[in-house]
Design an enzyme around this catalytic site. Structure first.
Site, PDB file in Angstrom:
ATOM      1  CE  LYS A   1       6.850   2.070   4.317  1.00  0.00           C
ATOM      2  NZ  LYS A   1       6.142   2.563   5.454  1.00  0.00           N
TER       3      LYS A   1
ATOM      4  CD  GLU B   1       8.577   4.395  -2.293  1.00  0.00           C
ATOM      5  OE1 GLU B   1       9.194   5.327  -1.483  1.00  0.00           O
ATOM      6  OE2 GLU B   1       8.163   2.918  -2.727  1.00  0.00           O
TER       7      GLU B   1
ATOM      8  CG  HIS C   1       2.639  -5.873  -1.188  1.00  0.00           C
ATOM      9  ND1 HIS C   1       3.208  -5.976  -1.798  1.00  0.00           N
ATOM     10  CD2 HIS C   1       1.598  -5.608  -1.781  1.00  0.00           C
ATOM     11  CE1 HIS C   1       3.210  -5.738  -3.058  1.00  0.00           C
ATOM     12  NE2 HIS C   1       1.943  -5.573  -2.626  1.00  0.00           N
TER      13      HIS C   1
ATOM     14  NE  ARG D   1       8.456  -2.860  13.515  1.00  0.00           N
ATOM     15  CZ  ARG D   1       8.300  -4.033  12.781  1.00  0.00           C
ATOM     16  NH1 ARG D   1       9.231  -4.774  13.151  1.00  0.00           N
ATOM     17  NH2 ARG D   1       8.814  -4.112  11.654  1.00  0.00           N
TER      18      ARG D   1
END
Length: 674
Positions: free
Chosen positions: A116, A200, A235, A297
């Protein structure tokens, strides 16, 4: 086009790929672990090859085992599905080296988007907006804590190599940062073999909106519009829809262009999803979205895109992998109506969506309901095990408008019959009919905000208790009639199955455990009916009558209201399925004095099989209700088990690394406190 395709996956996605491949005339090859020897995807494929023991690390994640199956079967191409090896660049390279067509992007693209932090740096260079945060290499806890202070709370800790909510923690208080960081790193290491994280800014009213992109090997790339995946628990996505509610056309265009730019920046090929977070605090705006990650994907939620575009995305994948051009140009991609998908999981919403295991005693969908698609990974009678993701399948509804799709899907869910493990079926049906959801008042906090309405924990409906009484009385009558048929004196009054007794009517008390509570109900036969006392708090009786066919379909009249339900035997009781909800009735034997609830045992038990990853309890410690005592890993997710009451720890019976069975005692308490 290649002629043979091996699917390096299992469950729902394997079944879904097999069906498209078969329609295209391809020979399909499945792989399976010992736990999946009789699985649905194995039965659907033309051939199937064993690849190892039940744990994924010893079967579905073993590159050499998959390649060996390819060699033995003569497969020409490999489709990785989603999860497992689908985003493993090493696997893509190994397939290419073995002369196999990998139905997915180049290994270089997987590498570019696999981490990420690196992906966000790359997106910034490509002009794609990214969320403020720290994506660097320094993983020292104190430094990351300083970065969190700089960014401003609340913050989100995310595994660098993560996905599916694993290794992700929201932190609102600086005092909790170190603890949550350690937990996220531990879970990330277990799930991905990489403990690194990024930090973040947490957006206050976030909408999770993603763009489906497709690219071929000839330089063409298109967007197939957006999906809204904002409704999540732990999540993880649980409800998805397309297009995104309230999406302005200029924002759709901006997001689509950003996603295509992201795909082209890494030389992408095949199906991919660029995920964005959008700020919904003042409505969706073209300048209010930021890049989160790219999944290299096919996504679990791809069917909603298929519904609104009329395209088969697996067929697109296979054609692009074979070297063909994209079937449509950007201005040719249609957008028709609205589609909503729900993920049916074996989990208990009343226990924070904790995964559930066991045999699917009933799994039936209503017939003759058009515009609804079911993608199931298991069949009635199959087992949901601890080894893999607990998703049973997906249900997708398509309509001319969003409200039409929601109403269609809710009607379908309320008529489904699922019994065995605990499931989220009733929760999903409730979400479809929730006023705020129907009014498009959604963000990623929706489920937490409305949990009480979506997962009611009040008293059991009196009518349902009456149905339970009817079932037990009918079951008892059926047993008497069977005994009568076998009796040497079939006409003896002692063999009669009616309610007649010498001297008038007779009453009895039936005892059940329902929703963890013991219920005692007085039943008095009145002709073909039963008068039931103790059902309502007001003291009013209920009068009920019922018949049940050989398949367990119950037709009843309760206080003049006609109701239908389904009954599935289980253990020393049964499961009643009514309006999409499955309620278990455990019949209490009046001679059994050992029946107690978990809350009375003075012990914390493992809710399911799993591995102990952290022990926080200490003998003699005083703990408050809600205090974390044990962290265990089950079905690929960490679960924190907490004290149910203010207690004193008497004994800790497990240690870190222990494998435990469901129901195993982990911690005991003094004075019977549980």
């Amino acid at each position: 086009m290649f002629k043979t395709l091996l699917i390096a996956n299992r469950g729902e996605i394997a079944v879904r790929i097999i069906r498209t491949a078969r329609r295209m005339g391809l020979k399909t090859i499945a792989v399976y672990s010992d736990a999946d020897a009789n699985a649905y995807h194995v039965a659907e494929a033309d051939e199937a090859y064993r690849i190892g023991p039940a744990p994924a690390a010893e079967s579905y994640l073993r590159v050499e085992a998959i390649l060996d199956a390819c060699a033995r079967s003569g497969a020409e191409a490999v489709h990785p599905g989603y999860g497992f090896l689908s985003e493993n660049a090493g696997f893509a390279e190994a397939c290419e080296k073995a002369g196999l067509v990998f139905v997915g992007p180049p290994a270089s693209a997987i590498k570019a988007m696999g981490l990420k932090d690196a992906a966000k740096a790359l997106m910034e260079k490509a002009g794609v907006p990214v969320v403020p945060g720290y994506h660097g290499d320094n993983q020292h806890a104190d430094f990351l804590g300083e970065q969190a202070e700089r960014i401003g709370y609340p913050v989100l800790i995310k595994a660098v190599a993560g996905g599916g909510g694993k290794g992700m923690r929201r932190v609102d208080d600086p005092a909790d940062f170190a603890k949550e960081l350690k937990s996220a790193q531990r879970e990330a290491g277990s799930a991905f073999g990489d403990e690194r994280v990024l930090v973040e800014k947490y957006v206050a009213r976030p909408r999770h909106i993603e763009i489906q992109v497709f690219a071929d090997s000839h330089g063409n790339a298109v967007s197939l519009y957006e999906r809204d995946c904002s409704l999540q628990r732990r999540h993880q996505k649980v409800i998805e829809e397309a297009p995104a509610p309230g999406m302005p056309e200029e924002m759709r265009k901006a997001m689509g262009e950003a996603a295509v730019a992201a795909a082209k920046a890494i030389g992408y090929r095949g199906a991919g999803t660029v995920e964005f977070i959008a700020d919904a605090s003042q409505g969706l705006k073209a300048d209010g979205f930021w890049f989160m990650e790219m999944n290299t994907r096919l996504q679990v939620e791809h069917p909603v895109t298929e519904a609104i575009t009329g395209q088969d995305l697996v067929e697109w994948q296979l054609r692009v992998a074979a070297g063909e051009h994209l079937p449509l140009a950007q201005d040719e991609v249609p957008l028709k109506g609205h589609a909503v998908e729900v993920r049916l999981y074996a989990e208990d919403p009343a226990k924070k969506f904790f995964p559930s295991t066991g045999q699917l005693l009933r799994l039936r969908a209503p017939a003759n309901m058009p515009h609804v698609r079911t993608d199931m990974g298991v069949r009635e009678g199959d087992d949901v095990t601890m080894f893999y993701d607990p998703m049973i399948g997906k249900i997708i509804a398509h309509g001319e408008t969003r409200l039409v799709a929601l109403r269609t899907l809710r009607g379908f869910l309320s008529r489904m019959e699922v019994a065995g493990p605990k499931t989220n079926l009733a929760f999903l049906a409730a979400a479809m009919g929730h006023e705020a959801f129907m009014a498009e008042d959604i963000d990623t906090g929706f489920i937490d905000r409305h949990l009480d309405a979506l997962v009611p924990t009040g008293a059991v409906d009196p009518r349902l208790l009456a149905l339970g009484v009817a079932v037990q009385m009918l079951m008892r009558k059926a047993e008497l009639e069977q005994a009568q048929e076998k009796s040497d004196e079939p006409h003896s009054p002692w063999a009669a199955s009616d309610s007649w007794v010498l001297g008038g009517s007779r009453s009895e008390v039936l005892r059940f455990i329902v929703a963890g509570e013991e219920v005692s109900l007085k039943v008095t036969p009145e002709g073909e009916c039963w008068r039931i006392s103790g059902v309502r708090d007001e003291g009013e009786d209920i009068v009920a009558s019922a018949i049940m066919n050989g398949d367990g379909v119950l037709t009843a009249t309760v206080d003049g209201v006609r109701l239908t339900a389904s009954c599935v035997p289980k253990g020393r009781g049964f499961i009643l399925i009514h309006d999409g909800a499955a309620t278990e009735f455990e019949i209490v034997d009046p001679m059994d004095v050992d029946v107690v609830s978990d809350a009375d045992t003075g012990a914390m038990k493992a809710p399911m099989p799993g591995k102990i990853v952290q022990v926080l309890a200490e003998p003699g410690a005083k703990v408050r209700k809600g205090a974390a005592l044990v962290v265990m890993e089950a079905m690929k997710m960490e679960q924190t088990l907490v004290a149910g009451a203010d207690s004193i720890v008497a004994e800790v019976r497990v240690g870190e690394g222990d494998q435990v069975e469901g129901g195993a005692v982990l911690v005991t308490f003094e004075e019977g406190e549980a």
